[in-house]
Design an enzyme around this catalytic site. Structure first.
Site, PDB file in Angstrom:
ATOM      1  N   HIS A 247       3.114   1.082   1.655  1.00  8.79           N
ATOM      2  CA  HIS A 247       1.721   0.871   1.284  1.00  8.79           C
ATOM      3  C   HIS A 247       0.840   1.245   2.475  1.00  8.79           C
ATOM      4  O   HIS A 247       1.272   1.223   3.622  1.00  8.79           O
ATOM      5  CB  HIS A 247       1.472  -0.591   0.907  1.00  8.79           C
ATOM      6  CG  HIS A 247       2.146  -1.017  -0.352  1.00  8.79           C
ATOM      7  ND1 HIS A 247       1.732  -0.596  -1.601  1.00  8.79           N
ATOM      8  CD2 HIS A 247       3.221  -1.826  -0.563  1.00  8.79           C
ATOM      9  CE1 HIS A 247       2.504  -1.137  -2.523  1.00  8.79           C
ATOM     10  NE2 HIS A 247       3.421  -1.884  -1.918  1.00  8.79           N
TER      11      HIS A 247
ATOM     12  N   CYS B 234       5.919   2.382  -3.738  1.00  7.54           N
ATOM     13  CA  CYS B 234       6.594   1.138  -4.089  1.00  7.54           C
ATOM     14  C   CYS B 234       7.134   1.213  -5.526  1.00  7.54           C
ATOM     15  O   CYS B 234       8.044   1.973  -5.797  1.00  7.54           O
ATOM     16  CB  CYS B 234       5.665  -0.051  -3.878  1.00  7.54           C
ATOM     17  SG  CYS B 234       6.538  -1.619  -3.714  1.00  7.54           S
TER      18      CYS B 234
END
Length: 503
Positions: free
Chosen positions: A436, A337
């Site tokens: 994630h 991310c």
């Protein structure tokens, strides 16, 4: 509100153990046959959880729902506060960004709206479930905030819930903090306290017994349990307070050294939790160049303010050391991310989403550039990645406000439903992705660790235990531990009795 029987856990301070005790009760009630839901009206956390419909809630409530064996919904955490800048946070309402607000404005302008949101979610949960396990935040005795608080005694009143107060003995002064909290509560709120739990106990219970007797005599409030400290639990941490306990030093007894950059706005650091369960791995969270050393695996985790955290790494020498590690040492670097965005050539912020700085050069280890946008992406994702010549099916979730574009020479990392996602170098030593929970995929995690082992001249390890299995076992272990040391039947009896009295 009708059906559910509620119980609320509040603490004398942050990190007293409210989340973990609430998780235990979710599991205990569920195993006893009750359809159980967790609830936290307002959660301040940078660790998120994405629901099946692509909404964002606090990680703790998502994990508590898993412990209860139910599907997480935004009603379980209708308000999520994600600190982004100094004195400013992103307010997430029912899983979607509402607006960025400073603390004073939030307290003044959002209160009535927040009350309505909380009441609506409570009403939904109370009618759909048999048991409601409610978690407070911080302390209910914050007298400077209590006139407009949205997470402790006001919620207990709305749900007509009895309260168990939790004290953390590990910090010292547990009796002072418990007694002080009780004395600072309003008289009517004090009546809601059905007992206390002393958490994180180490030592001989016989030495504590005189204090327990004194406390009960002095306050008239029963001690419902003393919970010993439980090592190696492997259940996701609520917030970055837990990182204070993580080592920064290398462990020579472990084969694989994993360093995670702990920048100031670190988020979703639970991505690395599976490595904490691997017997050959040691995970370090490092905040300075001196702590970084020469790890085998370097992870740049998520960030709530990518530009500020990138500036932090540049100023304290971490960025330069990462460049040197990539150039001169056999280190594998993975960015997730915000960490993925940092690995690129540049990050643009044309709308001032994160800072007044409109553009910053990245670490330039992957051929991508990122533009930060006003719209947030929150989605559960799955796809196929290729690594060490093998194909792996992976699942994860995405939470980001940036869009990363490939530049010349880019090699996608994951193919997701017709689109290319992430990037990797030709030698697969640098990897970036928005996924994630990437390391929660057991087969890929095993391949990554075995690649590192081979490069170090070590034999690969096959058949590593599933992280999902480990976490399910952890829920049961936690529930059994709490049942041994807490008067569960007495608490349930008090829950019933509380609903029969006027408060």
């Amino acid at each position: 509100m009708a059906k559910a029987l509620p119980i609320m856990f509040q603490g004398t301070h942050s990190d007293a153990g409210k989340s973990i005790i609430a998780t235990a009760f979710c599991r205990i009630f569920a195993k006893n046959g009750w359809k159980t839901a967790p609830f936290k009206s307002q959660n301040m956390s940078l660790n998120s959880y994405v629901t099946v419909d692509g909404k964002e809630i606090g990680r703790a409530q998502g994990i508590q729902a898993e412990a209860a064996g139910v599907v997480a919904t935004t009603d379980m955490n209708p308000i999520l506060i994600k600190p982004s800048r100094e004195h400013e946070s992103q307010i997430v309402v029912h899983g979607k960004p509402y607006k960025n607000m400073q603390a004073f404005a939030y307290r003044g302008e959002f209160f009535e709206k927040g009350l309505a949101i909380i009441h609506e979610s409570l009403d939904v949960l109370m009618n759909e479930y048999d048991r409601l396990v409610i978690e407070g935040a911080g302390s209910p005795a914050e007298i400077n905030l209590n006139d407009r608080e949205l997470v402790n005694m006001r919620v207990a009143r709305m749900a007509n819930a009895p309260v168990v107060l939790i004290g953390d003995i590990e910090r010292g002064g547990v009796f002072a903090s418990l007694v002080g909290t009780l004395q600072l509560l309003d008289k009517e709120d004090r009546k809601r306290i059905i007992g206390v739990i002393i958490n994180k106990f180490r030592g001989d219970l016989a030495l504590l017994k005189p204090g327990l007797d004194w406390f009960e005599q002095y306050t008239g409030v029963p001690v419902l349990g003393v919970v010993p400290y439980l090592e190696d639990l492997h259940i996701d941490a609520e917030d970055s307070v837990s990182l204070e306990q993580m080592s920064t030093a290398v462990n020579p007894d472990k084969d694989i050294d994993i360093a995670v950059i702990r920048y100031p706005k670190i988020s979703n650091f639970t991505d690395v939790d599976p490595f904490l369960t691997e017997p050959d791995c040691h995970v370090r969270f490092v905040a300075t160049a001196a702590q970084l050393g020469q790890p085998d695996l370097l992870i740049l985790p998520g960030s709530k303010n990518t530009i500020e955290d990138l500036l932090y790494m540049k100023k304290n020498g971490i960025a330069e050391q990462i460049a040197q590690l990539n150039k001169h040492h056999r280190v594998t670097i993975v960015g997730i991310c915000g960490g993925y965005q940092m690995l690129g050539a540049r990050i643009r912020d044309p709308f001032g989403v994160e800072t007044p700085l409109r553009e910053i050069s990245g670490l330039n280890l992957l051929p991508i550039e990122t533009t930060l946008e006003r719209k947030k992406t929150t989605v559960l994702s799955e796809g196929i990645l290729t690594f060490t010549g093998e194909r792996f099916f992976v699942k994860g979730y995405e939470i980001h406000m940036g869009r990363s574009q490939p530049l010349d020479g880019n090699i996608p990392f994951i193919h997701v439903q017709g689109r290319a996602e992430g990037a990797k170098s030709k030698d697969e030593r640098v990897i970036g992705t928005y996924f994630h929970d990437l390391f929660h995929n057991d087969a890929f995690r095993e391949a990554l660790l075995n690649k590192i082992r081979r490069e170090k001249g070590l034999a690969p390890i096959y058949g590593r235990q599933s992280f999902r299995t480990i976490r399910e076992q952890a829920f049961d272990r936690l529930a059994d531990h709490v049942k041994r040391h807490v008067c569960i039947e007495e608490i349930e009896e008090k829950m019933y009795m509380f609903q029969r009295r006027d408060v």
